[in-house]
Scaffold this active site. Structure first.
Site, PDB file in Angstrom:
ATOM      1  N   GLU A 279      40.443 -27.695   5.140  1.00 21.89           N
ATOM      2  CA  GLU A 279      40.782 -28.225   6.467  1.00 21.89           C
ATOM      3  C   GLU A 279      39.815 -29.340   6.831  1.00 21.89           C
ATOM      4  O   GLU A 279      38.610 -29.205   6.609  1.00 21.89           O
ATOM      5  CB  GLU A 279      40.576 -27.161   7.557  1.00 21.89           C
TER       6      GLU A 279
ATOM      7  N   PHE B 134      46.103 -30.576  21.514  1.00 20.46           N
ATOM      8  CA  PHE B 134      45.462 -31.896  21.495  1.00 20.46           C
ATOM      9  C   PHE B 134      44.598 -32.106  20.257  1.00 20.46           C
ATOM     10  O   PHE B 134      43.799 -33.028  20.195  1.00 20.46           O
ATOM     11  CB  PHE B 134      44.658 -32.123  22.786  1.00 20.46           C
ATOM     12  N   HIS B 135      44.748 -31.214  19.283  1.00 18.05           N
ATOM     13  CA  HIS B 135      44.070 -31.394  17.987  1.00 18.05           C
ATOM     14  C   HIS B 135      44.992 -32.235  17.118  1.00 18.05           C
ATOM     15  O   HIS B 135      46.185 -31.945  16.996  1.00 18.05           O
ATOM     16  CB  HIS B 135      43.847 -30.015  17.359  1.00 18.05           C
TER      17      HIS B 135
ATOM     18  N   ASN C  33      41.334 -15.856   7.624  1.00 24.24           N
ATOM     19  CA  ASN C  33      41.036 -17.254   7.918  1.00 24.24           C
ATOM     20  C   ASN C  33      39.635 -17.372   8.489  1.00 24.24           C
ATOM     21  O   ASN C  33      39.273 -16.637   9.406  1.00 24.24           O
ATOM     22  CB  ASN C  33      42.019 -17.820   8.950  1.00 24.24           C
ATOM     23  N   GLU C  34      38.856 -18.269   7.932  1.00 26.97           N
ATOM     24  CA  GLU C  34      37.499 -18.511   8.438  1.00 26.97           C
ATOM     25  C   GLU C  34      36.872 -17.214   8.947  1.00 26.97           C
ATOM     26  O   GLU C  34      36.539 -17.082  10.129  1.00 26.97           O
ATOM     27  CB  GLU C  34      37.501 -19.573   9.529  1.00 26.97           C
TER      28      GLU C  34
ATOM     29  N   TRP D 257      38.031 -29.284  20.313  1.00 23.24           N
ATOM     30  CA  TRP D 257      37.048 -28.285  20.712  1.00 23.24           C
ATOM     31  C   TRP D 257      35.636 -28.824  20.897  1.00 23.24           C
ATOM     32  O   TRP D 257      34.709 -28.054  21.121  1.00 23.24           O
ATOM     33  CB  TRP D 257      37.051 -27.115  19.731  1.00 23.24           C
TER      34      TRP D 257
ATOM     35  N   GLU E  99      45.672 -25.644  20.716  1.00 20.52           N
ATOM     36  CA  GLU E  99      45.329 -26.732  19.797  1.00 20.52           C
ATOM     37  C   GLU E  99      46.294 -27.911  19.874  1.00 20.52           C
ATOM     38  O   GLU E  99      46.374 -28.717  18.955  1.00 20.52           O
ATOM     39  CB  GLU E  99      45.219 -26.168  18.377  1.00 20.52           C
TER      40      GLU E  99
HETATM   41  C1  GAL Z   1      39.430 -24.082  12.171  1.00 27.16           C
HETATM   42  C2  GAL Z   1      40.548 -23.067  12.036  1.00 27.16           C
HETATM   43  C3  GAL Z   1      41.910 -23.694  12.243  1.00 27.16           C
HETATM   44  C4  GAL Z   1      41.890 -24.601  13.437  1.00 27.16           C
HETATM   45  C5  GAL Z   1      40.819 -25.650  13.262  1.00 27.16           C
HETATM   46  C6  GAL Z   1      40.744 -26.643  14.399  1.00 27.16           C
HETATM   47  O1  GAL Z   1      38.260 -23.436  12.551  1.00 27.16           O
HETATM   48  O2  GAL Z   1      40.521 -22.457  10.772  1.00 27.16           O
HETATM   49  O3  GAL Z   1      42.860 -22.676  12.407  1.00 27.16           O
HETATM   50  O4  GAL Z   1      41.652 -23.848  14.587  1.00 27.16           O
HETATM   51  O5  GAL Z   1      39.574 -24.998  13.178  1.00 27.16           O
HETATM   52  O6  GAL Z   1      39.735 -27.601  14.190  1.00 27.16           O
END
Ligand code: GAL
Length: 669
Positions: free
Chosen positions: A313, A363-364, A154-155, A321, A361
């Site tokens: 995403e 609050f995301h 992932n990323e 963040w 995460e």
């Molecule tokens: C990305 C990541 C995800 C999640 C997201 C939050 O960088 O791949 O898992 O953390 O950010 O914005």
């Protein structure tokens, strides 16, 4: 236009979904998830990205029951899965047993367990464990009817783009030996006669760890190249296991193409994925964040070589963040999503499906918010699903532009190294400034790498192309000769690929193309503003430039260089080379870009629109065109168009109103 790669996903129309983390929820919630996904029209979810510790709770002991059931339920519901290799975050048992796999920062700090991505990408042991996990996943789910795509790790490089561990040192040396073959060649390339840096063997070389003062710039430059390659090598190793076990299933990983991510050279990665996938998050504090979003989307299409790609995403509303995490306004999530589609995305996905209850995460935002179904976020999720269903015919169509901006990751790395004329130059800011000026004129842009034929464009802009090979400089000159207006901006062509200055005057590699010679840079102090002779302001940079064939288009109106050229133009073959030796204000740049665009004979995709109304066309092979009109402004916009708005299902015949904050996608007739 290059030949289109076949679309590897067996999903009709536009992809819709998000990261799905069922391991965070009890069974009854997972059952409800399937119902809600159906209601929203979800057709693809990314599963098991961070599930390693749940799937393999102890070394060699697996718990697949929950994932088996989730996969089966998704298959029954007709929802496809982008299944992860589950390697993105090594479990605590692994880092406890083998702390030597942990990554190390420049100053020697070991990054421990407890967050995520706590691995040194060059660690052979980490590689071994990750390959094993990947094989286990491939063997277990390779034939599963829900499986449509592999999501590798992932990323890659998101949190640890550069690792300075001993594993990295060993891998860096091997990479350098492949690049230079002998230590003498390396010494010459790194200019190690300077400061007593001569190496007698590759064994003496280390990553550019914290040092008493500036580390050797070419060492830093090569370490950036190595680190990007090393992450790609890890991707390839995992991907190769998937190809071996499941040759029929496409594989990708999520890129982070945006103005905020500099360390992965995605142009060099794109050939290794079966489908380009990107993650993008709006900068909430940026009032015109839609422009950076558009640039990132165009950059993603550039990495994909013009082929359709997927947005893997983004966020339905706030992230967690940034310093202050703004919720999205009315219509914003739909406009953001459609902006990616307008620029070539054939899939829109989110982080994440269901908003977490616990963890960093929580609050995301997500597609299913904490508040449940009676919320704007859920209504937007369902609304977007309907919109994307209506846009099914757009799938496979392409974006065509006559203007390109050249993007070069190595120049990004090298231009921002320490011990330069100014520490305040930001490469991505320069890209965005030129992109914004074109956006304000309504002109569509391709973001393209170096090393490609540019002669098909009417206008090519290369902002701060600091490090350039003779061949790549030659491609820009070829374009000018063939009729392209080529714009080069300050601090370009300065060094070769080893970060050695091109002698005889700046901008070294482009002096002939531009017909200029700069003898000295005069960077400006913070807050210092100079003016050009058209009355507009400029900051950050100035330089003493002699005309050697070019004519001055702007001169400095004040300061020590008063009367000297600030912008120049030289006719070259059928085209021209423009040199912008200044950093004009937004206003100055807009006027200048207006003149350049006029010289190139390029026009807005739709004329007469408010500057916060985005209009982009996609072109289908059968000649059908789709006009996306995204009204980011607070007033209604009338557009002259005829055809059918796929979103509202209404016909447009002449003056068609796109209301403030809303969007239309007209299949033009
Ligand atoms: C990305 C990541 C995800 C999640 C997201 C939050 O960088 O791949 O898992 O953390 O950010 O914005």
């Amino acid at each position: 236009m290059t030949a289109a790669r076949p679309w590897p996903l067996g999903v009709d129309g536009i992809i819709y979904g998000g990261d799905y983390n069922p391991e965070q929820w009890p069974r009854e919630v997972r059952l409800e998830d399937i119902e809600l996904m159906r209601e929203a029209g979800v057709n693809l979810v990314s599963v098991a990205i961070f599930a390693w510790a749940t799937l393999e709770p102890r070394e060699g002991e697996y718990d697949f029951a929950w994932l088996d059931e989730v996969m089966d339920h998704l298959a029954d519901a007709g929802i496809k899965v982008a299944l992860a290799t589950a390697t993105a975050s090594p479990p605590p048992w692994l880092t406890r047993a083998h702390p030597e796999i942990l990554p190390v920062t420049e100053d020697g700090t070991v990054l421990g367990q407890g967050g995520r991505q706590s691995y040194a990408v060059s660690s052979p042991l980490l590689r071994e464990y990750a390959l094993r996990m990947t094989r286990v996943m491939a063997e277990r789910y390779g034939e599963h009817p829900a499986l449509a795509l592999w999501h590798v790790d992932n990323e890659l490089g998101c949190h640890v783009p550069h690792d300075y561990s001993d594993h990295a040192a060993t891998a860096f040396r091997a990479w350098l030996e492949r690049r230079y073959e002998t230590i003498d060649v390396l010494n010459a390339a790194w200019g190690t006669a300077f400061w007593s840096q001569r190496y007698d063997s590759f064994e003496e070389i280390l990553p550019p760890r914290a040092a008493p003062t500036y580390a050797n710039p070419t060492q830093q430059f090569d370490f950036a190249r190595f680190s990007s390659d090393e992450l790609l090598t890890h991707y390839r190793a995992l991907r190769d296991v998937l190809r071996e076990v499941t040759p029929q299933v496409p594989a990708t990983t999520n890129f982070m193409l945006s103005s905020a991510t500099k360390w992965m050279d995605y142009f060099s990665w794109a050939g290794d994925v079966d489908l380009v996938a990107n993650d993008h998050y709006l900068i909430a504090a940026d009032e015109r964040g839609q422009i950076e979003l558009a640039m990132a989307a165009d950059l993603t299409r550039g990495a994909a070589g013009g082929d359709p790609w997927i947005l893997m995403e983004h966020s339905t509303s706030a992230v967690n963040w940034q310093p202050r995490n703004r919720a999205k306004g009315r219509g914003e999530m739909l406009r953001n999503s459609l902006a990616h589609v307008a620029r070539g995305a054939d899939g829109v996905m989110f982080f994440q499906w269901r908003q977490s209850r616990a963890g960093a995460e929580k609050f995301h935002s997500a597609m299913v918010p904490h508040g449940g179904r009676d919320t704007d976020v859920w209504r937007n999720t369902v609304g977007l699903g309907r919109a994307l269903e209506a846009l099914a015919p757009v799938h496979g169509s392409r974006v065509l532009n006559r203007v390109a901006i050249v993007v070069d990751y190595p120049s990004w790395w090298a231009a921002e190294l320490d011990s330069h004329p100014t520490q305040h130059l930001r490469y991505s800011e320069e890209l965005l400034r030129w992109y914004t000026a074109l956006w304000d004129l309504g002109v569509g842009v391709d973001m393209v790498p170096t090393g490609v034929d540019l002669t098909g464009y009417e206008l090519v802009i290369a902002p701060t192309l600091y490090s350039v090979t003779d061949e790549d400089a030659g491609l820009l000159a070829d374009a000018a000769r063939s009729g392209t207006q080529v714009v080069i901006t300050f601090f370009s062509g300065i060094v070769d690929e080893h970060d050695h200055v091109r002698l005889g005057g700046y901008p070294g590699a482009f002096r002939d193309l531009l017909g200029v010679r700069t003898e000295e840079f005069y960077p400006l102090q913070e807050g210092e503003i100079l003016h050009l002779d058209d009355g507009t302001a400029a900051d950050l940079w100035s330089e003493k430039t002699h005309l050697e064939g070019a004519e001055a288009v702007r001169t400095w109106a004040d300061g020590p260089l008063r009367g000297w050229p600030a912008v120049t133009r030289q006719e070259v073959g059928e085209g021209a080379g423009w040199y912008v030796a200044a950093r004009p204000s937004a206003e100055g740049l807009e006027t200048l870009v207006g003149e350049i665009v006029a010289a190139a004979g390029v026009e807005a995709s739709v004329s007469g629109l408010h500057r916060d109304v985005e209009a982009v066309r996609r072109f289908a092979e059968d000649g059908t065109t789709y006009l996306f009109v995204l009204n980011h402004s607070d007033r209604d916009q009338v557009v002259q168009v005829s055809g059918r708005d796929l979103l509202s299902g209404t016909d447009a015949d002449g003056a068609f109103t796109v209301h403030a904050g809303s969007a239309a996608v007209v299949q033009e007739s």
